[in-house]
Design an enzyme around this catalytic site. Structure first.
Site, mmCIF file in Angstrom:
data_model
loop_
_atom_site.group_PDB
_atom_site.id
_atom_site.type_symbol
_atom_site.label_atom_id
_atom_site.label_comp_id
_atom_site.label_asym_id
_atom_site.label_seq_id
_atom_site.Cartn_x
_atom_site.Cartn_y
_atom_site.Cartn_z
ATOM 1 C CD GLU A 1 -3.732 -11.634 -2.575
ATOM 2 O OE1 GLU A 1 -2.678 -11.011 -2.787
ATOM 3 O OE2 GLU A 1 -4.441 -12.082 -3.489
ATOM 4 C CG ASN B 1 7.104 -11.492 -0.322
ATOM 5 O OD1 ASN B 1 6.338 -10.530 -0.317
ATOM 6 N ND2 ASN B 1 6.705 -12.713 -0.575
ATOM 7 C CD GLU C 1 -6.880 -8.886 -4.256
ATOM 8 O OE1 GLU C 1 -6.492 -8.236 -5.233
ATOM 9 O OE2 GLU C 1 -6.691 -8.521 -3.078
ATOM 10 C CB CYS D 1 3.052 -15.975 0.813
ATOM 11 S SG CYS D 1 2.378 -15.828 -0.852
HETATM 12 P P1 NAD Z 1 3.886 -7.300 7.344
HETATM 13 O O1 NAD Z 1 2.509 -7.735 7.697
HETATM 14 O O2 NAD Z 1 4.844 -7.068 8.444
HETATM 15 O O3 NAD Z 1 3.835 -5.920 6.524
HETATM 16 C C1 NAD Z 1 3.097 -5.796 5.336
HETATM 17 C C2 NAD Z 1 2.695 -4.347 5.150
HETATM 18 O O4 NAD Z 1 1.781 -3.982 6.175
HETATM 19 C C3 NAD Z 1 3.850 -3.355 5.234
HETATM 20 O O5 NAD Z 1 3.653 -2.361 4.259
HETATM 21 C C4 NAD Z 1 3.698 -2.786 6.628
HETATM 22 O O6 NAD Z 1 4.239 -1.494 6.794
HETATM 23 C C5 NAD Z 1 2.196 -2.762 6.783
HETATM 24 N N1 NAD Z 1 1.685 -2.769 8.140
HETATM 25 C C6 NAD Z 1 2.217 -3.367 9.232
HETATM 26 N N2 NAD Z 1 1.427 -3.172 10.306
HETATM 27 C C7 NAD Z 1 0.359 -2.440 9.879
HETATM 28 C C8 NAD Z 1 -0.798 -1.916 10.525
HETATM 29 N N3 NAD Z 1 -1.048 -2.124 11.823
HETATM 30 N N4 NAD Z 1 -1.679 -1.198 9.789
HETATM 31 C C9 NAD Z 1 -1.455 -0.993 8.470
HETATM 32 N N5 NAD Z 1 -0.370 -1.451 7.821
HETATM 33 C C10 NAD Z 1 0.522 -2.181 8.505
HETATM 34 O O7 NAD Z 1 4.412 -8.363 6.304
HETATM 35 P P2 NAD Z 1 5.870 -8.472 5.673
HETATM 36 O O8 NAD Z 1 6.801 -8.897 6.741
HETATM 37 O O9 NAD Z 1 6.133 -7.244 4.902
HETATM 38 O O10 NAD Z 1 5.674 -9.669 4.610
HETATM 39 C C11 NAD Z 1 5.847 -11.021 4.892
HETATM 40 C C12 NAD Z 1 4.516 -11.688 5.189
HETATM 41 O O11 NAD Z 1 3.628 -11.488 4.096
HETATM 42 C C13 NAD Z 1 4.620 -13.206 5.341
HETATM 43 O O12 NAD Z 1 3.768 -13.606 6.395
HETATM 44 C C14 NAD Z 1 4.096 -13.738 4.018
HETATM 45 O O13 NAD Z 1 3.578 -15.042 4.061
HETATM 46 C C15 NAD Z 1 3.027 -12.732 3.718
HETATM 47 N N6 NAD Z 1 2.727 -12.708 2.281
HETATM 48 C C16 NAD Z 1 1.559 -13.239 1.847
HETATM 49 C C17 NAD Z 1 1.255 -13.265 0.476
HETATM 50 C C18 NAD Z 1 -0.022 -13.860 -0.062
HETATM 51 O O14 NAD Z 1 -0.312 -13.668 -1.255
HETATM 52 N N7 NAD Z 1 -0.804 -14.583 0.718
HETATM 53 C C19 NAD Z 1 2.159 -12.722 -0.429
HETATM 54 C C20 NAD Z 1 3.357 -12.193 0.059
HETATM 55 C C21 NAD Z 1 3.631 -12.180 1.419
HETATM 56 O O1 6OD Z 2 1.356 -14.714 -8.068
HETATM 57 C C1 6OD Z 2 0.582 -13.973 -7.446
HETATM 58 O O2 6OD Z 2 -0.374 -13.406 -7.988
HETATM 59 C C2 6OD Z 2 0.790 -13.768 -6.007
HETATM 60 N N1 6OD Z 2 -0.124 -12.984 -5.394
HETATM 61 C C3 6OD Z 2 1.850 -14.325 -5.402
HETATM 62 C C4 6OD Z 2 2.125 -14.221 -4.031
HETATM 63 C C5 6OD Z 2 3.318 -14.636 -3.570
HETATM 64 C C6 6OD Z 2 3.650 -14.538 -2.192
HETATM 65 O O3 6OD Z 2 4.739 -14.221 -1.766
#
Ligand code: NAD
Ligand code: 6OD
Length: 484
Positions: A252, A153, A465, A286
């Site tokens: 995260e 994202n 972090e 997120c």
């Molecule tokens: P995802 O979990 O599907 O994938 C994230 C990464 O993990 C990708 O690089 C993927 O290839 C890898 N991955 C998937 N399965 C794996 C495994 N078993 N072992 C190792 N690596 C693996 O997430 P997404 O769809 O790419 O992103 C969207 C999600 O991320 C949403 O739930 C969003 O809320 C969350 N997100 C959280 C934050 C935060 O800071 N808390 C920030 C951005 C996105």
């Molecule tokens: O602003 C940041 O440092 C951060 N980790 C944002 C995360 C956004 C989620 O999509």
């Protein structure tokens, strides 16, 4: 056709297997990406390990900081290239990548360079039973090789959010960007070279999660720590994998964030703020607010004003500077979001705005667009109110009292972010302190100071972090006790 390769020990490396990189705005293939098998992941980890024994392992914090400043400068010098790559991979509007993603990537390197130069550590003078004393002090060492796995994202922003502090602390990294957005991680490799980062310190392996580069990296015995941003379920899977070798993890994860709008808010600011919080990056942040609670006395007026905002979001080509929202990341993710749009209707929602797929009458119809969507009328127990959708969608519900609003906002297994909209300062503090969320914004949203703790409670993550929290995660702190 462009080929995006792995980057291992300072060299671009192909493999026998490729997968397609798709532009979400038009659904066309823009590059082929070379998938790293387990032997390439192993080569990347070994290269990282070797780099720690070389020049990089002997640099002091001041010199590492100087190289991090240089990386920031290179990103800025190649600003348009980074923006173009991010826009092509994600479909996000060029205006957004230019004001958020790429500037933040440079800022991530600068902030952690600043911090490592000045970071102090604790020391204690300890009284001993014989009436004498001892001096305890801690020293900061790198963890070693850090595995970094990131989502699609905010690809460059979230990657550099982890790479910068990891390098500041003297580690070497192997990064596995999302298979949906591989371009900027490999582009960053060029910036590393230009900034004088020695070969092997920054490595990129491309691929998927299970039985691919992601899993190979997390299960590698020579990886000393894993930091991951992505879905909560993926975090759970990674935790199982790393448990066998007891590595430190930082997670995260997802969110189902609440916003609370009180009747004493600055009405226009709150409508604008919630519209951003619901629809920025097509709802794929997120921190986005998918649950909005509005005090009953202003509920109808607020819903009407938010509807106007949703309907005026300008969808279009990411390359048009006037575009405000692009597509979702993939056909698969659009199907997921649309399944929630259907579910919301089945669960009895009233559709206030959107709820469908827009039509452009041009090549964008092959892209993965959905309309910004607002629902009302769902039960708090409805799946659409409980589960993260990760699209441009929010449910708006009324509340009567502050206590009720706090209870509804906290009724979630997630705990990432919240926002509160009020002109009553005391109420702002009071309610913010009751939120079960890693970060709570009052009269703003996604306003970041990179020195602050960032992370989530519950299903939203493990650890924090940001600022010193990052430096401490990416360091091994050794205490030394000297009898005086
Ligand atoms: P995802 O979990 O599907 O994938 C994230 C990464 O993990 C990708 O690089 C993927 O290839 C890898 N991955 C998937 N399965 C794996 C495994 N078993 N072992 C190792 N690596 C693996 O997430 P997404 O769809 O790419 O992103 C969207 C999600 O991320 C949403 O739930 C969003 O809320 C969350 N997100 C959280 C934050 C935060 O800071 N808390 C920030 C951005 C996105
Ligand atoms: O602003 C940041 O440092 C951060 N980790 C944002 C995360 C956004 C989620 O999509």
């Amino acid at each position: 056709m462009k080929v995006i390769q792995n980057y291992i020990d300072g060299k671009l490396v192909g493999s026998g297997r490729e997968f397609a990189d798709v532009n979400p705005a038009e659904g066309n293939i823009i590059a082929q990406v070379t998938e790293a098998d387990s032997s390439l992941v192993d080569a990347a980890v070994q290269a990282a390990r070797k780099s720690l024994r070389g020049e990089w392992g002997h640099l002091g914090a001041q010199e590492r900081a100087a190289r991090l400043y240089k990386i920031a400068e290179v990103i800025e010098a190649r600003f348009d290239t980074f923006v173009a790559a991010e826009v092509a991979d994600t479909g996000k509007p060029i205006s957004l990548a230019s004001r958020l993603d790429v500037p933040r990537a440079a800022a991530n390197f600068r902030v952690f360079a600043d911090m490592i130069k000045t970071a102090g550590l604790e020391s204690f003078q300890t009284e001993t039973p014989d009436g004498k004393s001892a001096l305890n002090y801690a020293v900061r060492k790198p963890l070693g090789v850090v595995g970094i796995i990131t989502p699609w994202n905010l690809p460059l922003l979230l990657l550099t959010w982890k790479v910068a502090p990891a390098l500041a602390c003297g580690n070497a990294v192997v990064v596995k960007p999302s298979e949906e957005t591989p371009a900027t991680a490999t582009l960053l490799a060029e910036a590393m070279q230009q900034a004088g980062i020695p070969d092997g310190v920054y490595n990129v392996v491309h691929g998927f999660g299970p039985k691919s580069a992601g899993e190979f990296l997390t299960q590698h015995p020579d990886v000393n720590a894993v930091t991951f941003t992505g879905e909560s379920q993926t975090g759970a899977a990674i935790m199982k994998t790393v448990a066998a070798s007891v590595k430190p993890v930082s997670f995260e994860l997802g969110g189902k964030n609440a916003a609370i709008v009180f009747e004493d808010c600055d009405f226009e600011a709150a409508v604008t703020g919630i519209s951003e919080a619901a629809f920025l990056n097509t709802g794929q942040v997120c921190l986005c607010a998918e649950r909005v609670y509005v005090q009953r006395s202003i509920f109808d007026r607020f819903v009407e004003a938010l509807k106007q905002k949703a309907e005026s979001v300008r969808l279009g080509s990411p390359l048009d500077p006037a575009t405000e929202a692009g597509p979702l990341i993939s056909a698969k993710h659009r199907e997921k979001v649309l399944s929630y749009y259907r579910l919301a209707r089945d669960e009895g929602a009233t559709v206030i705005a959107g709820g469908d797929v827009p039509r452009f009458g041009n090549s964008l119809d092959q892209g993965f667009y959905v309309q910004p969507t607002i629902y009302t009328g769902l039960q708090e127990s409805a799946r659409c109110v409980k589960e993260e959708i990760f699209g441009p969608v929010c449910h708006v519900a009324p509340f009567d009292t502050e206590e009720e609003a706090v209870k509804m906002a906290n009724d979630t297994k997630y705990g990432l972010a919240a926002s509160i909209w009020t002109t009553n300062l005391k109420r702002g503090h009071r309610v913010a302190q009751q939120m079960n969320a890693g970060i709570t914004w009052v009269n703003c949203w996604f306003l970041r100071d990179l020195r602050t703790p960032f992370g989530g409670a519950g299903l939203s993550g493990i650890g924090r972090e940001g600022g010193m929290h990052s430096l401490n995660f990416y360091s091994e702190l050794n205490n030394i006790c000297i009898r005086l």
